[in-house]
Design a protein around this motif. Structure first.
Motif: not given
Length: 160
Positions: A38-39, A74, A77, A90
């Motif tokens: 997961a970011p 996200a 991102y 990112r």
């Protein structure tokens, strides 16, 4: 004669063993694909940077183009695609004022300046795409052709 027979039998066993091991490798199930991590949630400064990124289909030199779009899952991102290469980027703070997006896992860096952008491969130390310009960047590049920025050395000498 017996020595030749033993050698031939030994060679046959080696060949059969190699064939059996290659068949077992072919029949082995591939390792399951691990889901992407997961970011990491971005801070306020990084989220602010992400609002300044030019997105869309961006033409580059040599007939290339990149597609850069925000990641809907996200915030802050971006997904970037160059041909069959895909990166998840990112925003990263930069001391130079350039907008910098990074895919640390793959070593990709998207650098966006006022008049152009480029995609770098840090692992191989080369540019993957250069002279990429959104319509806004192309307009600014054209403005600079007719109204070049002052030379920093000239400005420093005049201020003395």
């Amino acid at each position: 004669m017996l020595a030749r027979l033993v050698a031939a039998a030994g060679a046959s066993l080696v060949l059969l063993g190699a064939q059996a091991s290659s068949e077992s490798v072919r029949k082995a199930k591939p390792a399951p694909v691990q889901p992407a991590a997961a970011p990491v949630a971005l801070g306020d400064e990084e989220l602010l940077l992400s609002t300044q990124v030019s997105v869309g289909n961006i033409p580059c030199e040599l007939g290339q183009s990149v597609t850069l779009r925000a990641d809907a899952d996200a915030p802050g991102y971006f997904h970037l695609q160059l041909k069959n290469q895909r990166f998840h980027l990112r925003p990263v703070m930069s001391a130079t004022g350039a907008l910098r997006l990074e895919d640390q896992a793959r070593g990709a860096v998207w650098i966006q300046l006022a008049n152009k952008s480029m995609l770098m491969d840090q692992k191989q130390g080369r540019r993957l795409a250069d002279e990429c310009m959104s319509p806004l960047q192309a307009a600014y590049a054209e403005h600079l052709r007719h109204n070049p920025a002052p030379n920093l050395l000239d400005v420093a000498q005049k201020s003395r």
